[in-house]
Write an enzyme that holds these catalytic residues in place. Structure first.
Site, PDB file in Angstrom:
ATOM      1  N   ALA A  82      26.476  -4.713  98.976  1.00 24.80           N
ATOM      2  CA  ALA A  82      26.956  -3.359  98.649  1.00 24.80           C
ATOM      3  C   ALA A  82      27.393  -3.293  97.201  1.00 24.80           C
ATOM      4  CB  ALA A  82      28.114  -2.987  99.562  1.00 24.80           C
ATOM      5  N   SER A  85      24.509   0.336  91.806  1.00 27.30           N
ATOM      6  CA  SER A  85      23.511  -0.577  91.239  1.00 27.30           C
ATOM      7  C   SER A  85      22.738  -0.037  90.035  1.00 27.30           C
ATOM      8  CB  SER A  85      22.508  -0.955  92.333  1.00 27.30           C
ATOM      9  OG  SER A  85      21.735   0.179  92.675  1.00 27.30           O
ATOM     10  N   THR A 125      23.386 -10.609  90.039  1.00 28.06           N
ATOM     11  CA  THR A 125      22.208 -10.174  89.286  1.00 28.06           C
ATOM     12  C   THR A 125      22.047 -10.991  88.006  1.00 28.06           C
ATOM     13  OG1 THR A 125      21.375  -8.336  87.950  1.00 28.06           O
ATOM     14  CG2 THR A 125      23.718  -8.350  88.339  1.00 28.06           C
ATOM     15  N   ASP A 126      20.811 -11.063  87.520  1.00 24.23           N
ATOM     16  CA  ASP A 126      20.576 -11.760  86.246  1.00 24.23           C
ATOM     17  C   ASP A 126      21.220 -11.010  85.074  1.00 24.23           C
ATOM     18  OD1 ASP A 126      18.849  -9.578  86.077  1.00 24.23           O
ATOM     19  OD2 ASP A 126      17.049 -10.755  85.641  1.00 24.23           O
ATOM     20  N   GLU A 127      21.591  -9.734  85.298  1.00 26.13           N
ATOM     21  CA  GLU A 127      22.185  -8.960  84.199  1.00 26.13           C
ATOM     22  C   GLU A 127      23.532  -9.512  83.749  1.00 26.13           C
ATOM     23  OE1 GLU A 127      21.958  -4.754  84.146  1.00 26.13           O
ATOM     24  OE2 GLU A 127      20.068  -4.711  85.223  1.00 26.13           O
ATOM     25  N   TYR A 153      27.869  -1.611  84.467  1.00 24.47           N
ATOM     26  CA  TYR A 153      27.334  -2.183  85.712  1.00 24.47           C
ATOM     27  C   TYR A 153      27.373  -3.704  85.676  1.00 24.47           C
ATOM     28  CZ  TYR A 153      23.769  -4.170  88.794  1.00 24.47           C
ATOM     29  OH  TYR A 153      23.110  -4.977  89.691  1.00 24.47           O
ATOM     30  N   SER A 156      30.812  -5.166  85.802  1.00 25.10           N
ATOM     31  CA  SER A 156      31.455  -5.120  87.121  1.00 25.10           C
ATOM     32  C   SER A 156      30.878  -6.200  88.031  1.00 25.10           C
ATOM     33  CB  SER A 156      31.313  -3.729  87.749  1.00 25.10           C
ATOM     34  OG  SER A 156      29.959  -3.466  88.074  1.00 25.10           O
ATOM     35  N   LYS A 157      29.575  -6.466  87.918  1.00 28.28           N
ATOM     36  CA  LYS A 157      28.969  -7.513  88.743  1.00 28.28           C
ATOM     37  C   LYS A 157      29.475  -8.896  88.307  1.00 28.28           C
ATOM     38  CE  LYS A 157      26.130  -7.219  91.514  1.00 28.28           C
ATOM     39  NZ  LYS A 157      26.248  -7.060  92.999  1.00 28.28           N
TER      40      LYS A 157
HETATM   41  P1  NAD Z   1      21.015   0.198  96.131  1.00 23.55           P
HETATM   42  O1  NAD Z   1      21.750   1.085  95.184  1.00 23.55           O
HETATM   43  O2  NAD Z   1      19.633   0.562  96.543  1.00 23.55           O
HETATM   44  O3  NAD Z   1      21.869   0.058  97.480  1.00 23.55           O
HETATM   45  C1  NAD Z   1      23.252  -0.122  97.488  1.00 23.55           C
HETATM   46  C2  NAD Z   1      23.758   0.135  98.906  1.00 23.55           C
HETATM   47  O4  NAD Z   1      25.171  -0.129  98.898  1.00 23.55           O
HETATM   48  C3  NAD Z   1      23.571   1.572  99.376  1.00 23.55           C
HETATM   49  O5  NAD Z   1      23.113   1.586 100.699  1.00 23.55           O
HETATM   50  C4  NAD Z   1      24.971   2.168  99.296  1.00 23.55           C
HETATM   51  O6  NAD Z   1      25.213   3.200 100.239  1.00 23.55           O
HETATM   52  C5  NAD Z   1      25.837   0.943  99.570  1.00 23.55           C
HETATM   53  N1  NAD Z   1      27.187   1.087  99.013  1.00 23.55           N
HETATM   54  C6  NAD Z   1      27.521   1.499  97.755  1.00 23.55           C
HETATM   55  N2  NAD Z   1      28.869   1.532  97.630  1.00 23.55           N
HETATM   56  C7  NAD Z   1      29.380   1.100  98.821  1.00 23.55           C
HETATM   57  C8  NAD Z   1      30.690   0.896  99.307  1.00 23.55           C
HETATM   58  N3  NAD Z   1      31.768   1.158  98.553  1.00 23.55           N
HETATM   59  N4  NAD Z   1      30.858   0.432 100.558  1.00 23.55           N
HETATM   60  C9  NAD Z   1      29.770   0.169 101.341  1.00 23.55           C
HETATM   61  N5  NAD Z   1      28.515   0.377 100.956  1.00 23.55           N
HETATM   62  C10 NAD Z   1      28.305   0.825  99.702  1.00 23.55           C
HETATM   63  O7  NAD Z   1      21.070  -1.243  95.495  1.00 23.55           O
HETATM   64  P2  NAD Z   1      19.994  -2.433  95.534  1.00 23.55           P
HETATM   65  O8  NAD Z   1      19.045  -2.251  94.426  1.00 23.55           O
HETATM   66  O9  NAD Z   1      19.517  -2.592  96.932  1.00 23.55           O
HETATM   67  O10 NAD Z   1      20.935  -3.676  95.157  1.00 23.55           O
HETATM   68  C11 NAD Z   1      21.622  -4.403  96.167  1.00 23.55           C
HETATM   69  C12 NAD Z   1      22.405  -5.527  95.534  1.00 23.55           C
HETATM   70  O11 NAD Z   1      21.521  -6.387  94.831  1.00 23.55           O
HETATM   71  C13 NAD Z   1      23.423  -5.058  94.497  1.00 23.55           C
HETATM   72  O12 NAD Z   1      24.569  -5.862  94.629  1.00 23.55           O
HETATM   73  C14 NAD Z   1      22.745  -5.295  93.152  1.00 23.55           C
HETATM   74  O13 NAD Z   1      23.704  -5.547  92.160  1.00 23.55           O
HETATM   75  C15 NAD Z   1      21.926  -6.537  93.471  1.00 23.55           C
HETATM   76  N6  NAD Z   1      20.689  -6.728  92.699  1.00 23.55           N
HETATM   77  C16 NAD Z   1      19.750  -5.727  92.616  1.00 23.55           C
HETATM   78  C17 NAD Z   1      18.549  -5.957  91.960  1.00 23.55           C
HETATM   79  C18 NAD Z   1      17.482  -4.901  91.877  1.00 23.55           C
HETATM   80  O14 NAD Z   1      16.474  -5.112  91.184  1.00 23.55           O
HETATM   81  N7  NAD Z   1      17.598  -3.770  92.550  1.00 23.55           N
HETATM   82  C19 NAD Z   1      18.311  -7.206  91.383  1.00 23.55           C
HETATM   83  C20 NAD Z   1      19.298  -8.201  91.463  1.00 23.55           C
HETATM   84  C21 NAD Z   1      20.467  -7.948  92.140  1.00 23.55           C
HETATM   85  O1  DAU Z   2      17.742  -7.351  86.638  1.00 22.37           O
HETATM   86  C1  DAU Z   2      18.321  -6.947  87.827  1.00 22.37           C
HETATM   87  C2  DAU Z   2      18.741  -5.498  87.745  1.00 22.37           C
HETATM   88  O2  DAU Z   2      17.546  -4.725  87.742  1.00 22.37           O
HETATM   89  C3  DAU Z   2      19.659  -5.085  88.890  1.00 22.37           C
HETATM   90  O3  DAU Z   2      20.862  -5.795  88.782  1.00 22.37           O
HETATM   91  C4  DAU Z   2      19.926  -3.574  88.860  1.00 22.37           C
HETATM   92  O4  DAU Z   2      20.687  -3.198  89.981  1.00 22.37           O
HETATM   93  C5  DAU Z   2      18.597  -2.860  88.884  1.00 22.37           C
HETATM   94  O5  DAU Z   2      18.799  -1.456  88.820  1.00 22.37           O
HETATM   95  C6  DAU Z   2      17.707  -3.319  87.733  1.00 22.37           C
HETATM   96  O6  DAU Z   2      18.250  -2.895  86.451  1.00 22.37           O
HETATM   97  P1  DAU Z   2      17.317  -2.326  85.278  1.00 22.37           P
HETATM   98  O7  DAU Z   2      18.166  -1.533  84.364  1.00 22.37           O
HETATM   99  O8  DAU Z   2      16.470  -3.394  84.712  1.00 22.37           O
HETATM  100  O9  DAU Z   2      16.350  -1.377  86.181  1.00 22.37           O
HETATM  101  P2  DAU Z   2      15.778   0.102  85.946  1.00 22.37           P
HETATM  102  O10 DAU Z   2      14.754   0.329  87.007  1.00 22.37           O
HETATM  103  O11 DAU Z   2      16.865   1.105  85.784  1.00 22.37           O
HETATM  104  O12 DAU Z   2      15.028  -0.026  84.545  1.00 22.37           O
HETATM  105  C7  DAU Z   2      13.993  -0.985  84.339  1.00 22.37           C
HETATM  106  C8  DAU Z   2      13.559  -0.877  82.885  1.00 22.37           C
HETATM  107  O13 DAU Z   2      12.894   0.376  82.701  1.00 22.37           O
HETATM  108  C9  DAU Z   2      14.711  -0.869  81.900  1.00 22.37           C
HETATM  109  O14 DAU Z   2      14.318  -1.557  80.726  1.00 22.37           O
HETATM  110  C10 DAU Z   2      14.937   0.597  81.597  1.00 22.37           C
HETATM  111  C11 DAU Z   2      13.538   1.187  81.726  1.00 22.37           C
HETATM  112  N1  DAU Z   2      13.470   2.592  82.211  1.00 22.37           N
HETATM  113  C12 DAU Z   2      14.108   2.904  83.348  1.00 22.37           C
HETATM  114  C13 DAU Z   2      14.062   4.187  83.851  1.00 22.37           C
HETATM  115  C14 DAU Z   2      14.792   4.566  85.110  1.00 22.37           C
HETATM  116  C15 DAU Z   2      12.693   3.523  81.524  1.00 22.37           C
HETATM  117  O15 DAU Z   2      12.071   3.210  80.486  1.00 22.37           O
HETATM  118  N2  DAU Z   2      12.638   4.789  82.014  1.00 22.37           N
HETATM  119  C16 DAU Z   2      13.303   5.176  83.147  1.00 22.37           C
HETATM  120  O16 DAU Z   2      13.226   6.378  83.511  1.00 22.37           O
END
Ligand code: NAD
Ligand code: DAU
Length: 339
Positions: A82, A85, A125-127, A153, A156-157
């Site tokens: 959760a 993100s 996350t790698d961020e 973001y 906070s992570k």
């Molecule tokens: P997402 O935004 O799609 O989903 C987040 C979920 O958490 C949602 O269902 C939301 O309702 C729930 N949530 C938010 N606040 C909450 C709260 N206070 N209590 C309970 N539930 C809550 O996110 P995601 O992309 O599935 O990412 C999931 C996890 O993986 C995150 O911790 C993110 O940092 C990490 N992560 C994401 C990526 C990526 O590429 N998306 C990569 C690496 C790590």
């Molecule tokens: O690396 C892991 C992370 O990847 C996770 O921790 C985050 O939760 C997840 O959202 C993601 O972060 P990014 O910022 O890399 O993802 P995003 O899809 O927002 O953007 C990917 C790249 O594309 C980034 O360089 C920004 C660019 N971008 C994004 C959007 C939404 C654009 O150029 N145009 C766009 O409209």
């Protein structure tokens, strides 16, 4: 085992719940999700009625609510997905990121201390490592790379990771942390790059590319991430951090062009817009540790994963059309209207 999965109505948590419910019929998966704008019960519909799945609509910051679930469910394992993100949203409104990602994590950790668990796993996350320069392709994030965040973001992570480490050292809580690169796949919320390209292209809308589109992300198919987390929880060593990534770096422009071509859409849809403030240049994971210690390797090649993802969006239009027709329109206008 009783396994609590927080954030299971989101993208990765949702895919993880599907994977676990179907792979381990003898385990019970207990999903806790607040159902924020990013949480979607339609993502869980295919498993909602399975006998080994339970759902609680609860905020991880709600201490009483979380403690009650621990009392009732007696979890062996807790996996915390959760989070707020989306980097862009954290730039507009950081506060909710601090609440959910830091306070929420601390509530989950306190619950684990109070009731006792076999393993707490933090999905990070790698961020948290910041970014790498474009002109040094030899550099990668390892588990030893210092924390050096760029956005509210990622800060906070990183704070959550530090809390997990403090709970391990101070209270001896059995924890692991994983730091994964960018995921893609089914059920990805359309505010993120890949689903945004697909949805916009299918509606013949322009594709907003930040800056010059030369930023690099290291893309991993979501099920490969799910398999890695499952492996860490079952076989990973307590107290360890594991990086997850598959050496699949692409510039944003490459990704946009790949998706447009797969959909038979013109590159004229590409529109360069003002860059994201503090935009990280390059992410690249060194996955040697998880490969050597746990035998994990990604199974899905990008060419196959992106095709599978596009097919999923084509076959599940209702899922994402429902999302983009609501409040998302206001978000989109604010984010991209004057950009
Ligand atoms: P997402 O935004 O799609 O989903 C987040 C979920 O958490 C949602 O269902 C939301 O309702 C729930 N949530 C938010 N606040 C909450 C709260 N206070 N209590 C309970 N539930 C809550 O996110 P995601 O992309 O599935 O990412 C999931 C996890 O993986 C995150 O911790 C993110 O940092 C990490 N992560 C994401 C990526 C990526 O590429 N998306 C990569 C690496 C790590
Ligand atoms: O690396 C892991 C992370 O990847 C996770 O921790 C985050 O939760 C997840 O959202 C993601 O972060 P990014 O910022 O890399 O993802 P995003 O899809 O927002 O953007 C990917 C790249 O594309 C980034 O360089 C920004 C660019 N971008 C994004 C959007 C939404 C654009 O150029 N145009 C766009 O409209």
């Amino acid at each position: 085992m009783n396994i609590i999965v927080t954030g299971g109505a989101g993208f990765i948590g949702g895919n993880f719940c599907h994977f676990m419910v179907n792979t381990y019929p003898d385990d019970t998966i207990i999903c806790i999700d607040k159902l924020t704008y990013a949480g979607n019960l339609e993502t869980l519909a295919p498993i909602m009625d399975k006998p080994n799945f339970k759902f609680y609509k609860t905020d991880i910051c709600d201490r009483e609510g979380i403690y009650k679930i621990f009392e009732d469910e007696k979890p062996d394992v807790v996996i915390n997905f959760a989070a707020e993100s989306h980097v862009d949203r954290s730039i507009t409104n950081p506060e909710i990121f601090l609440e959910t990602n830091i306070i929420g994590t601390s509530v989950m950790l306190d619950a684990c201390r109070k009731y006792g668990i076999k393993r707490y796993h933090q999905v990070s996350t790698d961020e948290v490592y910041g970014d790498l320069p474009l002109d040094r392709p030899d550099l990668f994030f390892t588990e030893e790379t210092p924390i050096h965040t760029s956005s509210p973001y990622s800060s906070s992570k990183a704070s959550a990771d530090l809390l997990v480490m403090a709970y391990m050292r101070t209270y001896g809580l059995p924890c692991t942390i994983s730091r994964c690169s960018n995921n893609y796949g089914p059920y990805h919320f359309p505010e993120k790059l890949i689903p945004l390209i697909i949805a916009n292209a299918l509606n013949d809308k322009t594709i907003p590319v930040y800056g010059k589109g030369e930023n690099v992300r290291d893309w991993l198919f979501v099920i490969d991430h799910c398999r890695a987390i499952d492996l860490i929880v079952r076989k990973g060593k307590e107290g360890e951090v594991y990086n997850i990534g598959g050496h699949n770096e692409k510039t944003n422009l490459e990704v946009v062009k790949t998706v447009l071509s797969a959909l038979g859409k013109s590159e004229d849809l590409i529109t360069y817009v003002t860059d994201r403030p503090g935009h990280d240049m390059r992410y690249a994971i060194d996955p040697t540790k998880i490969h050597n210690e746990l035998g994990w390797l990604p199974e899905t090649r990008f060419e196959d994963g992106i095709k599978q993802t596009i097919d999923w969006y084509l076959n599940n239009k209702e899922w994402w059309e429902h999302i983009i027709s609501g409040e998302y329109q206001n978000y989109y206008e604010k984010q991209y209207g004057n950009r």
